[in-house]
Design an enzyme around this catalytic site. Sequence first.
Site, PDB file in Angstrom:
ATOM      1  N   ARG A  49       0.854  -1.183   0.000  1.00 35.45           N
ATOM      2  CA  ARG A  49       0.000   0.000   0.000  1.00 35.45           C
ATOM      3  C   ARG A  49       0.895   1.240   0.000  1.00 35.45           C
ATOM      4  NH1 ARG A  49      -1.930  -3.636   3.864  1.00 35.45           N
ATOM      5  NH2 ARG A  49      -4.049  -4.428   3.475  1.00 35.45           N
ATOM      6  N   LYS A  96      -1.708  -2.219   7.387  1.00 35.33           N
ATOM      7  CA  LYS A  96      -3.074  -1.831   7.728  1.00 35.33           C
ATOM      8  C   LYS A  96      -3.480  -2.455   9.057  1.00 35.33           C
ATOM      9  CE  LYS A  96      -7.649  -1.528   5.607  1.00 35.33           C
ATOM     10  NZ  LYS A  96      -8.454  -1.880   4.413  1.00 35.33           N
ATOM     11  N   HIS A 106      -2.513   3.169  -5.368  1.00 36.62           N
ATOM     12  CA  HIS A 106      -3.062   1.855  -5.000  1.00 36.62           C
ATOM     13  C   HIS A 106      -3.274   0.967  -6.225  1.00 36.62           C
ATOM     14  CE1 HIS A 106      -4.473  -0.356  -1.496  1.00 36.62           C
ATOM     15  NE2 HIS A 106      -5.461  -0.861  -2.221  1.00 36.62           N
ATOM     16  N   ARG A 144      -0.774  -1.852  -6.520  1.00 36.69           N
ATOM     17  CA  ARG A 144      -1.062  -2.997  -5.648  1.00 36.69           C
ATOM     18  C   ARG A 144      -2.109  -3.894  -6.309  1.00 36.69           C
ATOM     19  NH1 ARG A 144      -1.094  -4.866  -0.165  1.00 36.69           N
ATOM     20  NH2 ARG A 144      -3.167  -5.371   0.629  1.00 36.69           N
ATOM     21  N   HIS A 169      -3.899  -9.673   3.502  1.00 38.08           N
ATOM     22  CA  HIS A 169      -5.359  -9.624   3.679  1.00 38.08           C
ATOM     23  C   HIS A 169      -5.791 -10.558   4.805  1.00 38.08           C
ATOM     24  CE1 HIS A 169      -6.271  -8.145  -0.688  1.00 38.08           C
ATOM     25  NE2 HIS A 169      -5.999  -7.160   0.134  1.00 38.08           N
ATOM     26  N   TYR A 224     -10.116 -10.168  -6.886  1.00 35.76           N
ATOM     27  CA  TYR A 224      -9.304  -9.884  -8.071  1.00 35.76           C
ATOM     28  C   TYR A 224      -9.596 -10.843  -9.223  1.00 35.76           C
ATOM     29  CZ  TYR A 224      -6.637  -6.555  -5.321  1.00 35.76           C
ATOM     30  OH  TYR A 224      -6.279  -5.471  -4.554  1.00 35.76           O
TER      31      TYR A 224
END
Length: 202
Positions: free
Chosen positions: A41, A66, A137, A140, A163, A172
């Site tokens: 990120r 994150k 972003h 990514r 994640h 995705y």
Amino acid sequence: MKRIRKLPIVLSPDEVARLLSATRCLKHQAALSVAYGAGLRAAEVAALKVRDVDSERMLLRVERGKGGQYRNAMLPAGLLALLREWWKVGRQEGVMHPDGWLFPGQHYLKPLSTRQLHRVVVEAGIAAGIDKRISSHTLRHCFATHLLEDGIDVRIIQALLGHAKLDTTAYYTKVATRTMRNVTSPLDKLTMVTTEGRAAGG
């Protein structure tokens, strides 16, 4: 009401190469290459320090992910070579220090901001002639999508991206167009069987 999630903008590998080549300086090229090559990120790229580059294990230590999560990101050989080149140039310019930021901002004691990183991507996109609406972003998104299209297991991609939920990574598959093109439709198989039957009976 449930928020409708938009499909992410994804560049082709050729467009990513053009974007990286269109950056104005080595620092910017290296920063964007980290975002794409390791799938980080913008905030994670900005927070990297020189000591976070682990060349022995070929990893990038992400200490400010994150949710404050710590994780290891991949460090491709080509990316390591580029970072070493940036280290030499940065040392010559007096902005790189062993305990300092990997990508210093306007002052070497402060890191490159996410706003600056976003501006770098937009400017490089314009210079590269890319007419898609992109951000920091986007790289990514490209990392995850291109890995998926290359046949990498979605659970491995989940770990690389950091994640918490597989559903987030699996999203995705909706933009992995190369994967879709490699799938044979049942209609095509039905057509082949019908054609073979006609040829044999004709």
